[in-house]
Design a protein around this motif. Structure first.
Motif, PDB file in Angstrom:
ATOM      1  N   ILE A  69       0.837  -1.204   0.000  1.00 32.80           N
ATOM      2  CA  ILE A  69       0.000   0.000   0.000  1.00 32.80           C
ATOM      3  C   ILE A  69       0.871   1.253   0.000  1.00 32.80           C
ATOM      4  N   ALA A  70       1.932   1.250   0.820  1.00 32.50           N
ATOM      5  CA  ALA A  70       2.817   2.414   0.902  1.00 32.50           C
ATOM      6  C   ALA A  70       3.514   2.675  -0.434  1.00 32.50           C
ATOM      7  N   CYS A  71       4.035   1.627  -1.052  1.00 33.79           N
ATOM      8  CA  CYS A  71       4.749   1.809  -2.333  1.00 33.79           C
ATOM      9  C   CYS A  71       3.803   2.247  -3.440  1.00 33.79           C
ATOM     10  N   CYS A  72       2.633   1.650  -3.516  1.00 33.69           N
ATOM     11  CA  CYS A  72       1.688   2.031  -4.566  1.00 33.69           C
ATOM     12  C   CYS A  72       1.163   3.450  -4.344  1.00 33.69           C
ATOM     13  N   SER A  73       0.967   3.839  -3.090  1.00 34.17           N
ATOM     14  CA  SER A  73       0.550   5.212  -2.807  1.00 34.17           C
ATOM     15  C   SER A  73       1.640   6.198  -3.199  1.00 34.17           C
ATOM     16  N   ALA A  74       2.890   5.844  -2.885  1.00 29.89           N
ATOM     17  CA  ALA A  74       4.009   6.716  -3.253  1.00 29.89           C
ATOM     18  C   ALA A  74       4.157   6.807  -4.767  1.00 29.89           C
TER      19      ALA A  74
ATOM     20  N   LEU B 124       1.854   6.950  -6.875  1.00 31.56           N
ATOM     21  CA  LEU B 124       0.875   7.921  -7.367  1.00 31.56           C
ATOM     22  C   LEU B 124       1.337   9.361  -7.169  1.00 31.56           C
ATOM     23  N   ILE B 125       2.241   9.568  -6.234  1.00 29.87           N
ATOM     24  CA  ILE B 125       2.681  10.921  -5.883  1.00 29.87           C
ATOM     25  C   ILE B 125       3.924  11.338  -6.664  1.00 29.87           C
TER      26      ILE B 125
ATOM     27  N   GLY C 130       5.834   1.126  -8.096  1.00 22.33           N
ATOM     28  CA  GLY C 130       4.707   0.275  -8.478  1.00 22.33           C
ATOM     29  C   GLY C 130       5.088  -1.195  -8.517  1.00 22.33           C
TER      30      GLY C 130
ATOM     31  N   GLY D 170       5.551  -2.333  -4.962  1.00 23.43           N
ATOM     32  CA  GLY D 170       4.248  -2.479  -4.305  1.00 23.43           C
ATOM     33  C   GLY D 170       3.525  -3.744  -4.717  1.00 23.43           C
TER      34      GLY D 170
END
Length: 102
Positions: free
Chosen positions: A50-55, A57-58, A69, A72
């Motif tokens: 979750i942390a890697c995929c959220s990052a 996106l940023i 990605g 993640g």
């Protein structure tokens, strides 16, 4: 670094090599994680995913967003592999940790 990769058209190669290394890193993480912690380790892979995929996106950089990605989704994939690793241990394909309770 992005400028170097883009100017020499190496972004795809760098992403491919990084993907190979990331997947190679997660294989022993799953094995050691299951050995020392059992299937209880799955939630750490979930948080990391979750942390890697959220990052991803940023981040503005295509290279780093791709790396995040891949990391993640490798973490998400590892959740299932932890439970598969438990089955492999039960079959005797991998050693069981004698100091850990089931």
């Amino acid at each position: 670094m992005n400028e170097f990769l883009e100017s020499y058209h190496l972004t795809g190669i760098a992403i491919g090599l990084s993907t190979f290394l990331i997947i190679g890193l997660f294989h022993p993480l799953v094995i050691k994680g299951e050995y020392f912690f059992g299937t209880r380790i799955w939630w750490l892979f979930l948080i990391a995913g979750i942390a890697c995929c959220s990052a991803a996106l940023i981040v503005d950089s295509v290279f780093w967003a791709s790396i995040l990605g891949v990391t993640g989704f490798s973490a998400f994939w590892s959740i299932g592999e932890v439970f598969e690793q438990k089955k492999r241990v039960e079959k005797g394909w991998f050693p069981r940790n004698p100091r850990r309770n089931k």
